[in-house]
Design a protein around this motif. Structure first.
Motif, short mmCIF file in Angstrom:
data_model
loop_
_atom_site.label_atom_id
_atom_site.label_comp_id
_atom_site.label_asym_id
_atom_site.label_seq_id
_atom_site.Cartn_x
_atom_site.Cartn_y
_atom_site.Cartn_z
N LEU A 116 0.84 -1.20 0.00
CA LEU A 116 0.00 0.00 0.00
C LEU A 116 0.87 1.24 0.00
N ASP B 186 1.91 5.29 0.62
CA ASP B 186 1.84 6.08 1.85
C ASP B 186 0.52 6.80 2.01
N GLY C 38 -2.33 5.55 1.10
CA GLY C 38 -3.39 4.57 1.32
C GLY C 38 -4.41 4.51 0.20
N ARG C 39 -4.01 4.91 -1.02
CA ARG C 39 -4.96 4.96 -2.14
C ARG C 39 -4.77 3.84 -3.15
N LEU D 160 -7.09 1.07 -4.77
CA LEU D 160 -7.75 0.32 -3.71
C LEU D 160 -9.16 -0.07 -4.16
N GLU E 257 -1.17 -7.24 7.44
CA GLU E 257 -1.48 -6.22 8.43
C GLU E 257 -1.08 -6.71 9.81
N HIS F 184 6.49 -2.17 7.35
CA HIS F 184 6.25 -0.95 8.13
C HIS F 184 7.57 -0.32 8.55
#
Length: 392
Positions: free
Chosen positions: A52, A54, A56-57, A78, A125, A165
């Motif tokens: 993903l 930065d 988040g799109r 997304l 995640e 991360h």
């Protein structure tokens, strides 16, 4: 009951992934190494690691098993395809066969989906990192992925999420350090340029006028007794030169710090700035708060640059300028009804926008630009004050 050999293989795989993810800070090397390990250990024919961005799109392919050499070249918004669906819903997806019949499926030529029959897709995640991407495995032959398969892939996804991360934080920190270095270089260059400008202004303007002022006063002194009229004329000229010199000195000082801030404060300075912006209907909502000097200067300069951009590029008819302090944070916004522009990834940012962001960062704040073609532009600055603001 789980066979001892199978459990041992899973543990060995997890240890290998932990080792692979701890060897370096780069997102792409981590993704490529993990993809190979997963494909080998799960006896699948291909593995793709999508990360993903930065914002988040969208998801970008960061690593894949050979022969796929397309890292960084495949991007999915997304919600698009099975991968985008998994990211949006944060839940695994398994397709045993007939992918084309699944409404979530979208073929990607670079990934040669038609060569594979079955697939499993899980979110990457963790509690700390949140969603960082999606992990996909594919097989050429039909395969019924079991709950145990999905659970193992999900566990791997959690491990990879932590590594990605950390890699992303490292990359962001390195980027900020580079940006800070560039900004320091620009500040030093700007200081030198400003010194040269001031030196030129003083030499060519103020110094020359002071020399002329001295000549007129000397002439008046020599003739005050013999020719009082001539002496009086010289004094008038000297007074005019003194006024011009004072104006030039004020202009030179204003280039360093706007005098209007000293006289009127930030709210008054912003209002004065708005009045000097022609051909725009200006709506003002300015709270009368005083801030530390360096913050007022930075916000004033950001507003100045933003309004210049509105005049030059926006094609706007009206602009709203807002400033206030709320919950210990100073907030400045310049919003126009102009043509707007694309702020998406990969779009070039002019020096003015970069400079505004760097000014905001230098005072511990942040700058956000919201715009899209045809919908105007909003420049928002937020600066934590820590109790430094005072009402007037």
């Amino acid at each position: 009951m789980i066979a001892a050999g199978e459990l041992e293989r899973e543990n060995a795989l997890l240890l290998a992934i932990i080792q692979a993810t701890s060897e370096g800070p780069g997102v792409e090397p981590v993704a490529a190494a993990v993809a190979r390990l997963i494909a080998d250990a799960t006896t699948t024919d291909a593995c793709f690691v999508h990360v993903l961005d930065d914002a988040g799109r969208s998801l970008t392919l960061a690593g894949a098993t050979p022969p796929f050499d397309v890292a960084g070249q495949v991007r999915l918004p997304l919600g698009t395809g099975v991968t985008g669906w998994v990211a949006s819903h944060r839940t695994p997806a398994v397709i045993v066969e007939h992918k084309e019949a699944d409404p979530r499926y979208q073929p990607i030529p670079a990934l040669r989906g038609s060569e594979f029959t079955s697939m499993a897709s899980v979110p990457m995640e963790s509690d700390l990192a949140g969603l960082v991407g999606v992990l996909n495995v594919h097989t050429r032959l039909r395969r019924q992925f079991t709950e145990r398969d999905v659970r193992l892939l999900t566990m791997i996804g959690r491990l990879v999420a932590g590594a990605v991360h950390q890699a992303r934080l490292h990359r962001q920190l390195a980027g900020r350090e580079r940006a800070h270095e560039r900004f320091v270089e620009q500040v030093v260059a700007a200081q030198e340029a400003e010194r040269r400008r001031l030196a030129g202004d003083i030499h060519d303007g103020i110094s020359q006028r002071l020399v002329s002022l001295g000549y007129h006063l000397d002439a008046a002194d020599r003739t005050v007794t013999d020719d009082p009229g001539y002496a009086a004329a010289q004094i008038v000229l000297a007074r005019q030169l003194a006024d011009l010199t004072l104006d030039e000195a004020r202009a030179a000082i204003g280039g360093l710090r706007p005098p209007v801030l000293d006289d009127l404060g930030l709210a008054g300075g912003l209002a004065s700035l708005a009045r000097t912006t022609p051909d725009l209907e200006m709506v003002l909502d300015l709270a009368d708060h005083r801030l530390p000097e360096h913050i007022e200067v930075a916000l004033y300069r950001i507003a100045q640059e933003a309004l210049q951009n509105v005049q030059k590029h926006a094609g706007a008819t009206s602009t709203r300028l807002t400033f206030g302090v709320e919950d210990g944070t100073g907030r400045l916004e310049i919003r126009d009804d102009g043509v707007g522009f694309d702020t998406g990834p990969g779009q070039a940012q002019g020096y003015g926008l970069v400079g505004m962001a760097e000014r905001a960062e230098l005072i511990g704040g942040s700058l956000r630009i919201r715009s899209r073609p045809g919908s105007g532009t909003s420049v928002q600055v937020a600066v934590p004050l820590g109790g430094a603001a005072t009402g007037c």
